[in-house]
Enzyme design. Structure first.
Site, short mmCIF file in Angstrom:
data_model
loop_
_atom_site.label_atom_id
_atom_site.label_comp_id
_atom_site.label_asym_id
_atom_site.label_seq_id
_atom_site.Cartn_x
_atom_site.Cartn_y
_atom_site.Cartn_z
N ARG A 237 44.97 40.79 41.97
CA ARG A 237 44.66 40.10 43.39
C ARG A 237 45.64 40.25 44.72
NH1 ARG A 237 40.83 39.44 41.16
NH2 ARG A 237 39.56 37.54 40.38
N GLU A 266 39.22 39.58 51.64
CA GLU A 266 38.16 40.60 51.50
C GLU A 266 36.90 40.14 52.10
OE1 GLU A 266 40.40 42.05 47.49
OE2 GLU A 266 38.58 41.07 47.11
N HIS A 285 37.82 46.91 46.11
CA HIS A 285 37.84 45.90 45.08
C HIS A 285 36.60 46.62 44.29
CE1 HIS A 285 38.68 41.68 43.77
NE2 HIS A 285 38.28 42.53 42.68
#
Length: 318
Positions: A237, A266, A285
């Site tokens: 994270r 994000e 990601h």
């Protein structure tokens, strides 16, 4: 029973059908949901599926028909689980789906930092090899992993799998976890404190969940313990890292490089300090996103919903 998916596109951009979930109720799938439309879209839902669309206590309070939430991920910090618990709403996640994919991606990042394959391929495409006076050349140091130390923060399923891969490369594994379990079967292996992992490892990789207690724990003090030749990897994270401190450590040459698949906000903001930082790889990601992993995620999501409907919810986190 009405089922609403708030942000389903990343799980199924067209190659991973919702059939297993659709068979369990009246399904509505939204590719993406802005925050100001969550209540409008979910007001009549008994079951909500979310990946990154936040469900705060305030939002939950405006959803009177809600009975169950299942998160389309392992991390569930997008849901106020305490508020859900107070309402008697179970929240489930998908704890096992991306172990192989994420651990594999960690080493894609590690190997890119060690060999800069893409940069050397681009160099050949520019004609540099054709014009070389020698049969080979390299524009960056080339690093062998055998004999190096891999430091793993968070030794759960993914951390342990990353450790197995590190061992296969001939690395020594150092691990830190708030709840150390059994030692792995391979050697050399050792438990260390977080501070010792950062100080001793040649590569540090994060595999811990983000909590209010550990937000931003990778800071200047911890990065200052790392060796100058060391690499830092984050596929966990983004909020675990003080990004300004990491960018500063990279730009000063205090550490040799970093690779992150996650950032604090994000999609990444244009002003994120890691964007353009020295020897910093950033990917969008995607460690979790192989088709094989997404199919497992879809299957377990359907099992979560079926369990709730049958009165025996599974994978409950609250």
């Amino acid at each position: 029973m009405r089922i609403v998916v708030l942000d389903g596109y990343t799980l199924n951009p067209g190659d991973n059908p919702w059939d297993e979930v659709a068979a369990l109720g009246e399904l509505t799938v939204y590719d993406r949901t802005p925050r100001d439309r969550i209540v409008e879209r979910a007001r009549d839902a008994a079951i909500i599926l979310t990946n990154k669309t936040p469900l705060s206590a305030e939002t939950l309070g405006m959803l009177p028909n809600l009975e169950f939430i299942t998160v389309l991920a392992t991390g569930y910090n997008v849901v106020d689980v305490a508020a859900a618990r107070a309402r008697g709403i179970p929240v489930s996640n998908v704890p096992v789906y991306g172990t192989e994919s994420v651990a594999q991606f960690v080493f894609a990042l590690v190997l890119e930092l060690c060999h800069h394959v893409a940069a050397h391929s681009a160099s050949v495409e520019r004609g540099d090899w054709s014009n070389s006076a020698d049969f080979c050349y390299w524009n960056t140091p080339l690093i062998e992993l055998a004999g190096k130390r891999m430091g793993i923060i968070g030794f759960g399923r993914i951390g342990r799998r990353a450790g197995e891969l590190a061992h296969a490369f001939g690395m020594e594994v150092l691990a830190s976890d708030v709840s150390p379990g059994r030692d792995p079967a391979y050697a050399p292996f050792a438990w260390r404190s977080i501070e010792e992992v950062f100080a001793e490892a040649d590569i540090v990789t994060l595999h811990c969940p983000q909590t209010p207690e550990n937000a931003g724990f990778v800071n200047a003090a911890l990065l200052g313990r790392m060796q100058r030749h060391a690499f830092f990897i984050n596929t966990a994270r983004g909020g675990l890292v003080n990004e300004t401190d990491l960018a500063d450590a990279l730009n000063r040459g205090a550490i040799a490089g970093a690779a992150v698949d996650v950032v604090s906000s994000e999609p990444i903001a244009p002003g994120n300090p890691l964007a353009g930082a020295r020897n910093c790889l950033i990917t969008p990601h995607i460690a979790w996103a192989t088709l094989a992993a997404r199919r497992r995620l879809m299957k377990t999501t359907a099992e979560n919903i079926a369990g709730f409907i049958q009165g025996t919810p599974i994978n409950v986190v609250n």
